[in-house]
Structures are given as C-alpha cells and as structure tokens.
Design an enzyme around this catalytic site. Sequence first.
Site, PDB file in Angstrom:
ATOM      1  CE  LYS A 123      -5.018   2.416   2.198  1.00 26.83           C
ATOM      2  NZ  LYS A 123      -3.581   2.359   2.280  1.00 26.83           N
ATOM      3  CE  LYS A 171      -4.405   0.379  -3.923  1.00 27.11           C
ATOM      4  NZ  LYS A 171      -3.475   1.133  -3.312  1.00 27.11           N
ATOM      5  CG  ASP A 178       0.304   2.824  -3.991  1.00 25.11           C
ATOM      6  OD1 ASP A 178       0.709   3.783  -3.784  1.00 25.11           O
ATOM      7  OD2 ASP A 178      -0.428   2.204  -3.032  1.00 25.11           O
ATOM      8  CD  GLN A 236       2.305  -0.411  -1.131  1.00 22.85           C
ATOM      9  OE1 GLN A 236       3.005   0.150  -0.468  1.00 22.85           O
ATOM     10  NE2 GLN A 236       0.955  -0.365  -1.293  1.00 22.85           N
ATOM     11  CG  ASP A 276      -2.635   5.270   0.897  1.00 23.15           C
ATOM     12  OD1 ASP A 276      -3.213   5.500   1.830  1.00 23.15           O
ATOM     13  OD2 ASP A 276      -1.953   4.079   0.596  1.00 23.15           O
ATOM     14  CD  GLU A 312      -2.785  -4.708  -0.876  1.00 27.01           C
ATOM     15  OE1 GLU A 312      -3.217  -4.564  -1.843  1.00 27.01           O
ATOM     16  OE2 GLU A 312      -2.563  -3.731  -0.005  1.00 27.01           O
ATOM     17  NE  ARG A 320      -3.931   0.426   5.218  1.00 26.56           N
ATOM     18  CZ  ARG A 320      -3.358   1.388   5.801  1.00 26.56           C
ATOM     19  NH1 ARG A 320      -4.177   2.099   6.457  1.00 26.56           N
ATOM     20  NH2 ARG A 320      -2.194   1.480   5.903  1.00 26.56           N
ATOM     21  CB  SER A 321      -1.021  -4.816   2.945  1.00 29.19           C
ATOM     22  OG  SER A 321      -0.533  -4.132   3.966  1.00 29.19           O
TER      23      SER A 321
HETATM   24  P1  PGA Z   1      -1.021  -0.625   3.366  1.00 26.67           P
HETATM   25  O1  PGA Z   1      -1.006  -0.663   1.754  1.00 26.67           O
HETATM   26  O2  PGA Z   1      -2.425  -1.247   3.433  1.00 26.67           O
HETATM   27  O3  PGA Z   1       0.195  -1.643   3.508  1.00 26.67           O
HETATM   28  O4  PGA Z   1      -0.610   0.390   4.066  1.00 26.67           O
HETATM   29  C1  PGA Z   1      -1.950  -0.357   0.921  1.00 26.67           C
HETATM   30  C2  PGA Z   1      -1.720   1.157   0.043  1.00 26.67           C
HETATM   31  O5  PGA Z   1      -0.543   1.733   0.220  1.00 26.67           O
HETATM   32  O6  PGA Z   1      -2.399   1.497  -0.776  1.00 26.67           O
HETATM   33 ZN    ZN Z   2      -1.223   3.389  -1.286  1.00 29.00          ZN
END
Ligand code: PGA
Ligand code: ZN
Length: 426
Positions: A334, A385, A241, A162, A311, A204, A363-364
């Site tokens: 988060k 991050k 990640d 990812q 995560d 992102e 977050r994304s």
């Molecule tokens: P997400 O991804 O905000 O889409 O969950 C971010 C991550 O996996 O760190």
């Molecule tokens: Zn992650």
Amino acid sequence: MSGIAELRARRIWDSRGRPTVEAEVLTASGARGRGIAPAGASTGSGEARELRDGGTALGGLDVQRAVRGVIGEIRAALLGSEVADQAAVDRRLIELDGTPDKSRLGGNALVAVSLACAHAAAAEADLPLWRHLAGEQPVALPVPQIQIFGGGAHARARVDVQDYMVICPGAGSFAEALEWTAEVYRAAGARLAKRGALQGVADEGGYWPAFKSNEEGLAELVGAIEDAGLRPGADVALALDVAASQLWRAGAYQLALENRSLSSEQLLAMLLRWVERYPIVSIEDPFAETDRTAMQAFTRAAGDRIQIVGDDYFVTSERRLRAAAGACNAVLLKPNQAGTLTETLACWNAARDSGYRAIVSARSGETEDVSIVHLAVGWGVPQLKVGSFSRSERMAKWNEGIRIEEALGARALPYPARRLFPRAGR
Ligand code: PGA
Ligand code: ZN
C-alpha cells in the site's frame, strides 16, 4: 527529461466523504500529473502517519496543514527537480519530512506528491503509467482479490472478519475474473436479500451482512459461487482478511459477533479448520501485528497450502519484510503505508528477494485515482486488491485494468492465476 515547474495541492474528498490531499505536478515542457492520497480505517501502527488538522471541524480530519506543506515547503524543495528521477524526488521528500513516521509533513502529503510526479513523468514520456514503469519489460494483468462481504472496521464490526473475498484461479484473464466475480457478487446479494440478512454495503462496497457467526460468511460465499454456476475452489476460491490487530484486546482475540474470546492457539486451530473445510487460498493478517509467534506458527502449519499475507504486519516496510523470519509468505503493498513510491517498490523488491508474494492494495478510503492498477501492472506485481465490486471508487480501478488488458493484447505475459493458485485451479 524535464524539471518540475509547478506543484499545486488542494483538499478534495474521499469515498467516505472525508478530506484528502490531491497534488498536481506541472513540468517545464507542459506535462501534468496528479496523485490523490487514500486513507485506511484499520491501520497498522507502523504506517506512515497522516497529517490531519485535529479540532472539531470535519471530525478533526481536515488536511489543510498537509496541503499547505505541499504548496509551501515541498514545492520550494522540488521546483526544478528532474521529474523522471522518482528515486531522487522521493529521497528529497523523505529528507524534508525528517521524521521516521512522516508525521511532520504527513504521509498523505508525501504519497500524493510522489504519485503526481510518477504521473507527470509518464505524461512527459507520452506513455501510460504502467508502460512508463515497466519500460521494455513484458507485463501481465494482476489476479484480482475482490471483496463480497465487508466487516470489521469497515462495517462497525457487524462481523469480526474484515474481508470475505474471492479469487478466480480458473479464470483465463483479468476480464474473465471480473465477469465471474460479478456473477458471484450478484448471487451473494440475492441470497442475503432472500433471508433478510442484507443490510447495505460496507466501506469497500461489499455487502454488509447479518451473519450469526463468522464461519457463516464462508458457507454463504461457497453457496453464492454455486448459485452463480461456478465451481468453488476450481473456478472461484475464497480469500480472507481477518485484520486481526483489530480483534486483539487484553491478550486475546475478541470475536464480538460470537461473544467469544480466543487465545492465539485457539484462533490458529479455528483458521486451520476453516482451511480444511472451505476452498480458501489466501488469509491476510490472521494474527495481530504484534503476535509474531502465532504468525510464524500459522505459516509453518499452512504456508505450503495457502497464501498468508502480512498487511498491518508488514505495513509495506522493506525492513519489516526482510526481518520476517518465517512469518507470512506474502505482503500487501500500500503506497500510503510506506509514504512514497520508491519505498513501496523497495518492499516489493525485498519480497521478490525473499521468495514472498505480493499484492498491490487500495485502502478503505479511496477516490477516482487509479494509480495502483498501473503500479501492479508496471512493477509486475501479480495480484491486486481494490475492495468490492460496487461503488465507483472501486469500479474505476477494475475498469482501468480492463483497458490495460485490452491495450496489451497479445503482447501480455500469460495471466498468472493458474500459476499462483494451481491446487484450487485443478
Ligand atoms: P484499511 O483496510 O484500508 O481500512 O486499512 C484495508 C485492509 O485491511 O486491507
Ligand atoms: Zn488488511
């Protein structure tokens, strides 16, 4: 000290053009604070649940019910509460929701209100949020983890991994880390464009690449660091990640790009090979959230050399972190995974107690809200991050860090990059 005199909420729009919740708190003495809920795409199953309306309009993603909850029930419960008592405000929110996963009022409603209260309390004290949170404690800027290529759920699985990110162990400041990353990001884009492999940017802001294998992304990153005139490893290191919960199907890890299916053991062997071959200093969610045995085995095998971050695996849960039993050595924080700031802080405290590292993360799906930068600085979390180095919902956060670093000046604690990543920084 001042009570909450008014609580408002509205539906606004995030970086994917989806509805999200904004909450606004007004105190009796006239201070204001605002918070906006972010949204994930590759979410862990244990996260606080977002309340979305369902149905057909806006893909079922509307948040009118969550907004109504804030201006109805939550407002009625919080009016008159002391805004500076974040723990009491958050406790009230949790009680009011009454579900273990915050599904009744919605983690999106709760986190927006929790953040808005923090901002109002800081405004009340006439302090920036980071300073309000830190009190008299000396603080430092966090070390950024910045995405260069995006894949997985953020780029229609064009590559399986990812996030291909960089960390700058050799940089002497937050501002310098951003400057080096800007050079690497430019160089990476130029390399892809030259061979016709640049397909835009992912959710992102990282490049959306046409790689033939997942490993090609690592080689390209090393190439981009060299093209930028920097030393791979010593100046700029790699971080991944894998977001492996997304790859886990029918008892195996499916690498769609390579048309391969790997057992936990095979994935573990592949990741160890990558750690040998490339200057990797951090891997997040290398295994699925349910694959505890592999997470523990990988941490035993590589945890003394690299940072292994949970995560989806920890979902910012104090309880899960305390039960880690040797899985991972770092946790992503988060706020919307937990639902409130107090629970997020509890997870960070648990990490410190257990000798785990931590990284505050966006977050994304994001917005102009820059609270997470203030949380990282104010709570003394040494890494951050935020996504990539493009798109204003990302850049707003990096830019906020520059302002905080400037405001701190000589009062800042030493920038922690070399302490955290000494091997790479030699
Ligand atoms: P997400 O991804 O905000 O889409 O969950 C971010 C991550 O996996 O760190
Ligand atoms: Zn992650």
